[in-house]
Enzyme design. Sequence first.
Site, PDB file in Angstrom:
ATOM      1  CG  ASP A  73      20.749  45.196  48.810  1.00  0.00           C
ATOM      2  OD1 ASP A  73      21.886  44.695  48.736  1.00  0.00           O
ATOM      3  OD2 ASP A  73      19.860  45.007  47.953  1.00  0.00           O
ATOM      4  CG  ASP A 109      23.728  44.781  43.363  1.00  0.00           C
ATOM      5  OD1 ASP A 109      24.276  45.776  42.843  1.00  0.00           O
ATOM      6  OD2 ASP A 109      24.348  43.745  43.647  1.00  0.00           O
ATOM      7  N   GLY A 137      19.990  39.115  46.278  1.00  0.00           N
ATOM      8  CA  GLY A 137      20.626  39.072  47.594  1.00  0.00           C
ATOM      9  C   GLY A 137      21.507  37.855  47.814  1.00  0.00           C
ATOM     10  NE  ARG A 183      30.271  36.761  40.828  1.00  0.00           N
ATOM     11  CZ  ARG A 183      31.499  37.267  40.920  1.00  0.00           C
ATOM     12  NH1 ARG A 183      32.522  36.596  40.421  1.00  0.00           N
ATOM     13  NH2 ARG A 183      31.716  38.426  41.510  1.00  0.00           N
ATOM     14  CB  SER A 196      27.685  42.726  44.765  1.00  0.00           C
ATOM     15  OG  SER A 196      28.413  42.894  43.562  1.00  0.00           O
ATOM     16  CG  ASN A 251      31.204  42.920  40.254  1.00  0.00           C
ATOM     17  OD1 ASN A 251      32.309  43.027  39.737  1.00  0.00           O
ATOM     18  ND2 ASN A 251      30.486  41.811  40.173  1.00  0.00           N
ATOM     19  CG  ASP A 263      16.483  44.430  45.834  1.00  0.00           C
ATOM     20  OD1 ASP A 263      17.385  44.112  46.643  1.00  0.00           O
ATOM     21  OD2 ASP A 263      16.559  44.210  44.618  1.00  0.00           O
TER      22      ASP A 263
HETATM   23  C1  BG6 Z   1      23.709  40.834  45.351  1.00  0.00           C
HETATM   24  C2  BG6 Z   1      22.697  40.648  44.253  1.00  0.00           C
HETATM   25  O1  BG6 Z   1      23.724  42.170  45.730  1.00  0.00           O
HETATM   26  O2  BG6 Z   1      25.012  40.454  44.917  1.00  0.00           O
HETATM   27  C3  BG6 Z   1      22.766  39.221  43.739  1.00  0.00           C
HETATM   28  O3  BG6 Z   1      21.414  40.920  44.733  1.00  0.00           O
HETATM   29  C4  BG6 Z   1      24.182  38.871  43.324  1.00  0.00           C
HETATM   30  O4  BG6 Z   1      21.866  39.074  42.666  1.00  0.00           O
HETATM   31  C5  BG6 Z   1      25.120  39.100  44.501  1.00  0.00           C
HETATM   32  O5  BG6 Z   1      24.268  37.524  42.890  1.00  0.00           O
HETATM   33  C6  BG6 Z   1      26.574  38.777  44.183  1.00  0.00           C
HETATM   34  O6  BG6 Z   1      27.073  39.692  43.259  1.00  0.00           O
HETATM   35  P1  BG6 Z   1      28.445  39.555  42.507  1.00  0.00           P
HETATM   36  O7  BG6 Z   1      28.626  40.907  41.869  1.00  0.00           O
HETATM   37  O8  BG6 Z   1      29.499  39.274  43.532  1.00  0.00           O
HETATM   38  O9  BG6 Z   1      28.302  38.460  41.520  1.00  0.00           O
HETATM   39 MG    MG Z   2      19.468  43.818  46.359  1.00  0.00          MG
END
Ligand code: BG6
Ligand code: MG
Length: 213
Positions: free
Chosen positions: A8, A10, A45, A48, A115, A117, A169
């Site tokens: 993972d 984040d 995890g 959004r 994510s 991002n 995590d």
């Molecule tokens: C996960 C995080 O990796 O990504 C979450 O643990 C988050 O907390 C999710 O909401 C989505 O991320 P993003 O950057 O697409 O908003």
């Molecule tokens: Mg994570």
Amino acid sequence: RYRGVIFDLDGVITDTARYHYLAWKKLADELGIYFDEVINERLKGVSRLQSLEIILEKSDKKYSQEEKEYYANKKNEYYKEMIKKITPEDLLPGVERFIEELKKRGIKIAIASVSKNAFTVVENLKIRDKFDYIVDANEIKRGKPDPEIFLNAAKHLGIPPAKCIGIEDSAAGITAIKKAGMFAVGVGNPETVKEADLILKDLSEADKILELL
Ligand code: BG6
Ligand code: MG
């Protein structure tokens, strides 16, 4: 025994879990909604929009789909501002050494992050070329705790799930790894990752994973 390790991002490779929290906290404060680090454990995890739904559980107000999208996007703008300043210095303890050790042993490695991002974070950390595969969150239909993202990573590595180790995590992530039939390593808050097969403080203790290989 194991031939692949799926990370993972984040909260495992870098502390962006903290930035996700701070960005949501800023939004929640603006909306006058109670939000703390205990509630935040459930957001880890999770996508959004699902994260926003969890935050809105503490609000009496009804939000339309349009408003939800507006606020989720607002949080993302705060988050994007925070991750701009990420550099290779922001790799969590032990990550770099662990990756080098895995490569030396011919273990294939991937990132499984939901994510949108993730690629920006990976670019800023300058670790893009170290990974054999990085899951594109846009290709994943079901988020964690569904095993899809981990199974997708294993498939692209060309390794059977039973020969993979997943590192997470989040509670949702540990469930996803277990459902994928992989060995689950939990890092961070031990209560959150209590279902993992092996629990570490962080990857500075990764020798315990290397012993399993
Ligand atoms: C996960 C995080 O990796 O990504 C979450 O643990 C988050 O907390 C999710 O909401 C989505 O991320 P993003 O950057 O697409 O908003
Ligand atoms: Mg994570």
